[in-house]
Design an enzyme around this catalytic site. Sequence first.
Site, PDB file in Angstrom:
ATOM      1  N   HIS A   1      12.877 -16.783 -31.980  1.00  0.00           N
ATOM      2  CA  HIS A   1      11.983 -17.493 -32.908  1.00  0.00           C
ATOM      3  C   HIS A   1      11.018 -18.351 -32.102  1.00  0.00           C
ATOM      4  O   HIS A   1      11.460 -19.158 -31.273  1.00  0.00           O
ATOM      5  CB  HIS A   1      12.817 -18.358 -33.853  1.00  0.00           C
ATOM      6  CG  HIS A   1      12.021 -19.316 -34.680  1.00  0.00           C
ATOM      7  ND1 HIS A   1      10.933 -18.927 -35.441  1.00  0.00           N
ATOM      8  CD2 HIS A   1      12.143 -20.662 -34.868  1.00  0.00           C
ATOM      9  CE1 HIS A   1      10.435 -19.993 -36.065  1.00  0.00           C
ATOM     10  NE2 HIS A   1      11.141 -21.058 -35.726  1.00  0.00           N
TER      11      HIS A   1
ATOM     12  N   GLU B   1      -3.084  -0.594 -28.620  1.00  0.00           N
ATOM     13  CA  GLU B   1      -1.657  -0.474 -28.308  1.00  0.00           C
ATOM     14  C   GLU B   1      -0.750  -1.067 -29.401  1.00  0.00           C
ATOM     15  O   GLU B   1       0.449  -0.797 -29.396  1.00  0.00           O
ATOM     16  CB  GLU B   1      -1.350  -1.194 -26.989  1.00  0.00           C
ATOM     17  CG  GLU B   1      -1.920  -0.492 -25.763  1.00  0.00           C
ATOM     18  CD  GLU B   1      -1.091   0.704 -25.339  1.00  0.00           C
ATOM     19  OE1 GLU B   1       0.106   0.528 -25.100  1.00  0.00           O
ATOM     20  OE2 GLU B   1      -1.646   1.815 -25.236  1.00  0.00           O
TER      21      GLU B   1
ATOM     22  N   HIS C   1       4.669 -21.463 -40.089  1.00  0.00           N
ATOM     23  CA  HIS C   1       5.790 -21.897 -39.247  1.00  0.00           C
ATOM     24  C   HIS C   1       5.870 -21.123 -37.909  1.00  0.00           C
ATOM     25  O   HIS C   1       5.902 -21.736 -36.860  1.00  0.00           O
ATOM     26  CB  HIS C   1       7.099 -21.760 -40.042  1.00  0.00           C
ATOM     27  CG  HIS C   1       8.295 -22.301 -39.337  1.00  0.00           C
ATOM     28  ND1 HIS C   1       9.315 -22.966 -39.978  1.00  0.00           N
ATOM     29  CD2 HIS C   1       8.658 -22.270 -38.025  1.00  0.00           C
ATOM     30  CE1 HIS C   1      10.229 -23.335 -39.093  1.00  0.00           C
ATOM     31  NE2 HIS C   1       9.853 -22.914 -37.899  1.00  0.00           N
TER      32      HIS C   1
ATOM     33  N   GLU D   1      18.601 -23.038 -36.901  1.00  0.00           N
ATOM     34  CA  GLU D   1      18.274 -21.722 -37.467  1.00  0.00           C
ATOM     35  C   GLU D   1      19.397 -20.709 -37.223  1.00  0.00           C
ATOM     36  O   GLU D   1      19.181 -19.499 -37.347  1.00  0.00           O
ATOM     37  CB  GLU D   1      16.956 -21.182 -36.892  1.00  0.00           C
ATOM     38  CG  GLU D   1      15.748 -22.082 -37.068  1.00  0.00           C
ATOM     39  CD  GLU D   1      15.323 -22.329 -38.522  1.00  0.00           C
ATOM     40  OE1 GLU D   1      15.971 -21.785 -39.434  1.00  0.00           O
ATOM     41  OE2 GLU D   1      14.361 -23.084 -38.732  1.00  0.00           O
TER      42      GLU D   1
ATOM     43  N   HIS E   1       7.045 -20.599 -32.212  1.00  0.00           N
ATOM     44  CA  HIS E   1       5.965 -21.192 -33.019  1.00  0.00           C
ATOM     45  C   HIS E   1       4.628 -20.700 -32.458  1.00  0.00           C
ATOM     46  O   HIS E   1       3.919 -21.445 -31.775  1.00  0.00           O
ATOM     47  CB  HIS E   1       6.074 -22.719 -33.005  1.00  0.00           C
ATOM     48  CG  HIS E   1       7.266 -23.253 -33.726  1.00  0.00           C
ATOM     49  ND1 HIS E   1       7.580 -24.587 -33.798  1.00  0.00           N
ATOM     50  CD2 HIS E   1       8.233 -22.604 -34.454  1.00  0.00           C
ATOM     51  CE1 HIS E   1       8.682 -24.754 -34.527  1.00  0.00           C
ATOM     52  NE2 HIS E   1       9.106 -23.557 -34.925  1.00  0.00           N
TER      53      HIS E   1
HETATM   54  P1  13P Z   1      16.143 -26.264 -33.608  1.00  0.00           P
HETATM   55  O1  13P Z   1      15.801 -27.372 -32.636  1.00  0.00           O
HETATM   56  O2  13P Z   1      17.249 -26.661 -34.533  1.00  0.00           O
HETATM   57  O3  13P Z   1      16.399 -24.959 -32.883  1.00  0.00           O
HETATM   58  O4  13P Z   1      14.888 -26.052 -34.556  1.00  0.00           O
HETATM   59  C1  13P Z   1      13.640 -25.716 -34.048  1.00  0.00           C
HETATM   60  C2  13P Z   1      12.867 -24.867 -34.985  1.00  0.00           C
HETATM   61  O5  13P Z   1      11.966 -24.178 -34.566  1.00  0.00           O
HETATM   62  C3  13P Z   1      13.215 -24.865 -36.430  1.00  0.00           C
HETATM   63  O6  13P Z   1      12.581 -23.807 -37.096  1.00  0.00           O
HETATM   64 ZN    ZN Z   2      10.778 -23.131 -36.078  1.00  0.00          ZN
END
Ligand code: 13P
Ligand code: ZN
Length: 283
Positions: free
Chosen positions: A140, A170, A211, A116, A142
């Site tokens: 980023h 809040e 995602h 990413e 999940h």
């Molecule tokens: P990477 O292992 O390349 O960082 O990818 C993980 C991910 O969350 C892709 O969206």
């Molecule tokens: Zn991801």
Amino acid sequence: MRILERRFVQAFVQMANEGYEQGWHERNGGNLSYRLTEHEVDSVRDRLLDHGEWHEIGASVPGLAGEFFLVTGTGKFFRNIVVDPEASIALIEIDEKGEKYRIRWGLVEGGLPTSELPTHLLNHEVKKRVTGGKHRIIYHAHTTNIIALSYVLPLDDLIFTRELWEMATECPVVFPEGVGVVPWMVPGGREIGIATSELMEEYNAVIWAHHGMFCSGETFDSTFGLMHTIEKAAEILVKVRSMSPTKLQTITPDQFRALAKGFNITLPEKFLYEKDENGMPKK
Ligand code: 13P
Ligand code: ZN
């Protein structure tokens, strides 16, 4: 001092581990990047490799020419970052055009920066510009409940923001600018990076449907705190919707306006729309 002992490296590793402990980083899920200050670059310069080969970023980021970033490696598991940071993360340098990068430290067992990287760097470029250089972190994760909501809420900035704001008093104080939403797209490339970075002009948090989420911030604490606050609001919303399809009561638009006054924040009126009987914006 070893690079691993530097304060910014330790804060990076600690934040990655806290995200793992939250359950946001199954396997290699998620990635993190930090833009070093000039002082930090100088402080590690004599310990950097100088023979790394240049790789294409896959996006053009002239606003980041010559910058250094600490980034997680692609395919590396967040749970291993605290155990073996030198094998899981890398320090990279951007070339003078903002087209290429090379590894200057880390990933000692081989590997490359996160897949990413285009999204991280495109976001960094926007945030560096709009915050006058203050924002240094792109994260980023999940986040389970945000992902779940992306199946049942319309993929719309206005609706996500309002529904999340209503879940804890809040929330509008922590993210008064709201959250952006990117529809499902193929991850790991320039296109999704551009769509995300366009939303980063306005928001500090952007949801990727089905995602996860991207957050931007000035410090490790505030960036992690933003991710944590939004994901917690999402968790409450999942619980509320699991108990009942409708709400018996909630925080009203006028109460949000009163909150804005009391906390001296601006809440854009576009999020304070009238709702129809299904809780959606009245047409
Ligand atoms: P990477 O292992 O390349 O960082 O990818 C993980 C991910 O969350 C892709 O969206
Ligand atoms: Zn991801």
